[in-house]
Design a protein around this motif. Sequence first.
Motif, short mmCIF file in Angstrom:
data_model
loop_
_atom_site.label_atom_id
_atom_site.label_comp_id
_atom_site.label_asym_id
_atom_site.label_seq_id
_atom_site.Cartn_x
_atom_site.Cartn_y
_atom_site.Cartn_z
N GLU A 55 0.93 -1.29 0.10
CA GLU A 55 0.00 0.11 -0.12
C GLU A 55 0.92 1.20 -0.14
O GLU A 55 2.13 1.08 0.59
CB GLU A 55 -0.89 -0.03 1.13
N PRO A 56 0.34 2.28 -0.48
CA PRO A 56 -0.84 2.55 -1.23
C PRO A 56 -0.94 1.98 -2.53
O PRO A 56 0.08 1.72 -3.38
CB PRO A 56 -0.92 4.03 -1.20
N ASN A 57 -2.02 1.45 -3.02
CA ASN A 57 -2.31 0.68 -4.35
C ASN A 57 -2.54 1.95 -5.34
O ASN A 57 -3.37 2.83 -5.18
CB ASN A 57 -3.52 -0.04 -4.44
N PRO A 58 -1.45 1.89 -6.31
CA PRO A 58 -1.64 3.11 -7.43
C PRO A 58 -2.55 2.97 -8.36
O PRO A 58 -2.72 3.65 -9.55
CB PRO A 58 -0.27 3.18 -7.71
N TYR A 59 -3.57 1.97 -8.29
CA TYR A 59 -4.37 1.43 -9.54
C TYR A 59 -5.16 2.94 -9.97
O TYR A 59 -5.26 3.16 -11.15
CB TYR A 59 -5.22 0.63 -9.10
N MET A 60 -5.95 3.63 -9.05
CA MET A 60 -6.60 4.78 -9.62
C MET A 60 -5.78 5.89 -10.02
O MET A 60 -6.14 6.74 -10.94
CB MET A 60 -7.45 5.23 -8.23
N GLY A 61 -4.50 6.04 -9.51
CA GLY A 61 -3.51 6.94 -10.02
C GLY A 61 -3.24 6.58 -11.54
O GLY A 61 -3.05 7.33 -12.44
N HIS A 62 -2.98 5.19 -11.70
CA HIS A 62 -2.81 4.50 -13.10
C HIS A 62 -3.91 5.07 -13.88
O HIS A 62 -3.74 5.60 -15.14
CB HIS A 62 -2.71 3.10 -13.14
N LEU A 63 -5.23 4.78 -13.46
CA LEU A 63 -6.30 5.22 -14.48
C LEU A 63 -6.27 6.69 -14.79
O LEU A 63 -6.68 7.04 -15.93
CB LEU A 63 -7.69 4.71 -13.83
N ALA A 64 -5.87 7.49 -14.02
CA ALA A 64 -6.20 8.86 -13.80
C ALA A 64 -4.97 9.32 -15.04
O ALA A 64 -5.33 10.60 -15.78
CB ALA A 64 -6.30 9.70 -12.56
N TRP A 65 -3.77 8.78 -14.63
CA TRP A 65 -2.65 9.55 -15.47
C TRP A 65 -1.96 8.84 -16.35
O TRP A 65 -1.21 9.27 -17.43
CB TRP A 65 -1.61 9.55 -14.31
N GLY A 66 -2.54 7.43 -16.65
CA GLY A 66 -2.40 6.66 -17.90
C GLY A 66 -2.52 7.40 -19.19
O GLY A 66 -3.62 7.62 -19.49
N ASP A 67 -1.71 7.05 -20.14
CA ASP A 67 -1.99 7.69 -21.48
C ASP A 67 -2.43 6.40 -22.43
O ASP A 67 -3.12 6.70 -23.39
CB ASP A 67 -0.75 8.22 -22.20
N ALA A 68 -2.34 5.26 -21.74
CA ALA A 68 -2.57 4.00 -22.77
C ALA A 68 -2.58 2.93 -21.89
O ALA A 68 -1.72 3.04 -20.60
CB ALA A 68 -1.91 3.92 -24.03
N PHE A 69 -3.51 1.93 -22.00
CA PHE A 69 -3.40 0.70 -21.13
C PHE A 69 -3.34 -0.56 -21.83
O PHE A 69 -3.79 -0.83 -23.05
CB PHE A 69 -4.92 0.47 -20.51
N VAL A 70 -2.48 -1.41 -21.24
CA VAL A 70 -2.40 -2.99 -21.68
C VAL A 70 -2.94 -3.55 -20.81
O VAL A 70 -2.50 -3.58 -19.52
CB VAL A 70 -0.88 -3.24 -22.14
N VAL A 71 -4.01 -4.51 -21.08
CA VAL A 71 -4.72 -5.47 -20.07
C VAL A 71 -4.93 -6.73 -20.67
O VAL A 71 -5.22 -7.19 -21.69
CB VAL A 71 -6.15 -4.93 -19.86
N THR A 72 -4.59 -7.76 -19.70
CA THR A 72 -4.85 -9.17 -19.98
C THR A 72 -6.26 -9.48 -20.22
O THR A 72 -6.96 -8.92 -19.42
CB THR A 72 -4.19 -10.09 -18.96
N ALA A 73 -6.52 -10.45 -21.09
CA ALA A 73 -7.82 -10.35 -21.48
C ALA A 73 -8.77 -11.13 -20.70
O ALA A 73 -10.15 -11.24 -20.69
CB ALA A 73 -7.88 -11.32 -22.78
N ASP A 74 -8.31 -11.91 -19.55
CA ASP A 74 -9.22 -12.57 -18.58
C ASP A 74 -10.05 -11.60 -17.70
O ASP A 74 -11.28 -12.45 -17.45
CB ASP A 74 -8.17 -13.15 -17.53
N SER A 75 -9.93 -10.58 -17.41
CA SER A 75 -10.64 -9.67 -16.55
C SER A 75 -11.80 -8.95 -17.20
O SER A 75 -11.18 -7.88 -17.67
CB SER A 75 -10.02 -9.09 -15.36
N VAL A 76 -12.85 -9.15 -16.99
CA VAL A 76 -14.16 -8.12 -17.71
C VAL A 76 -13.96 -6.86 -16.80
O VAL A 76 -14.21 -5.69 -17.24
CB VAL A 76 -15.36 -8.81 -17.43
N SER A 77 -13.85 -7.02 -15.68
CA SER A 77 -13.67 -5.67 -14.69
C SER A 77 -12.56 -4.83 -15.07
O SER A 77 -12.65 -3.74 -15.14
CB SER A 77 -13.72 -6.12 -13.18
N LEU A 78 -11.20 -5.41 -15.15
CA LEU A 78 -10.05 -4.48 -15.31
C LEU A 78 -10.13 -3.79 -16.81
O LEU A 78 -10.13 -2.75 -16.81
CB LEU A 78 -8.91 -5.29 -15.49
N ILE A 79 -10.79 -4.52 -17.74
CA ILE A 79 -10.95 -4.14 -19.09
C ILE A 79 -12.02 -3.02 -18.94
O ILE A 79 -12.04 -1.88 -19.54
CB ILE A 79 -11.25 -5.19 -20.24
#
Length: 424
Positions: free
Chosen positions: A324-348
């Motif tokens: 902690e802290p988990n940077p996930y929300m910071g990644h969503l806010a500041w990321g310019d592009a995303f690469v996501v594995t296909a397994d997770s409907v929620s992450l995508i």
Amino acid sequence: MRPILLPDPPTLSTGVPEIFEQGGSQNVVRRAVVIGNGFPGSENQSIGLARALGLAQNHLLYRVTRPKGGIHEWLHWLPVGFHKKLEFILRHIYLYSRLMLGSKQSKYIASENGGSVGLSSILEADVKSIVSMARDTYEKDGPLVVIACGRDTVSIASSIRRLASENVFVVQIQHPRSHLNRFDMVITPRHDYYPLTLEAQEQVPRFMRRWITPREPPQDHVVLTTGALHGIDYATLRKSASAWHDEFASLPKPLVVVNIGWPRRNCRYGADLAKQLINALLSVLDSCGSVRITLSYKTPEKVSRVIFKELGDNPKVFIWNGQEPNPYMGHLAWGDAFVVTADSVSLISEACSTGKPVYVIGADHCKWKIADFHKSLRERGVVRPFTGLEDMSESWSYPPLNDTAEAAMRVRSALAARGWSLRS
């Protein structure tokens, strides 16, 4: 990269009402009960819907718990009620055997779900107590919206509606597989109805089709979404951008965020996909300013080991270590592009709520309804496959997925049809 401009969040009421505010009309919904199953992916959907309904500060979280440890790790396929009864019997058999044998050694290991993770602050989902609250406080506090998600919550949510139908509006997120009329509304991804398509029917032997659910088209009270519900919107992204400004503002652009999930029944992979991901990232690294990688708490060790070994020392790459802290929300806010594995409907789904480029890797490992989910996103131009041939500085966009807000509008309409309204 073209900067992403986030609009101002919607105006909120200045006061924060208490969850049991006095003097309310019986036709105004002021509060919600969220019934969770202990899994973040499910509970975040329910909490996200409560937030979209304006009930973020006015909800109570209850949780359906299962016995854990020992043999119980193999019994999660059982209905939760039967599983608890079986645990009660096994525990008493064990205690009786110890008493008779005089043994001080314990081999029976079981605990309630979350016994060591602070669940004392979360209420156990009990039908009688929730029904009593809904009935006893209805005249003073008005109706109660009940939001549940996940298989283990189905029996609890349906029982609450059966016993207090005049006092509650029950929303079940994810398809409950049978008896949809037990709920006031069911919200589920469109790909849950993939078994009804001709393509799916051709994959199933005729004698097995009667066992595949759902077996009927969606009814009027079923809301179909493209992906999973969540709590990500412009307001939360703007808030997260501010909260994580000091850590992310100075990072070289474009910032590419990589989110890695874990293999599922309909999307299996191993170290082979990790190596494919690594090769593709190394191929596009020259067009990246910086890369930040997050792994799920369920990501297999054989996958994470390869990622850390091959990319851990790269100066352009940061791999979150789970602390902690988990940077996930910071990644969503500041990321310019995303690469996501296909397994997770929620992450995508969460990445696609940003309107920024989303690349998916491993879709060829997916089958059945998850493959249908990916097909629908590609057809809408929301995602592209990650091949390693991309120029990550190229910006492209699409109308962000807005499933949670659209589902909230359907809930509001259904409440209005009953003569109820949400507190504005």
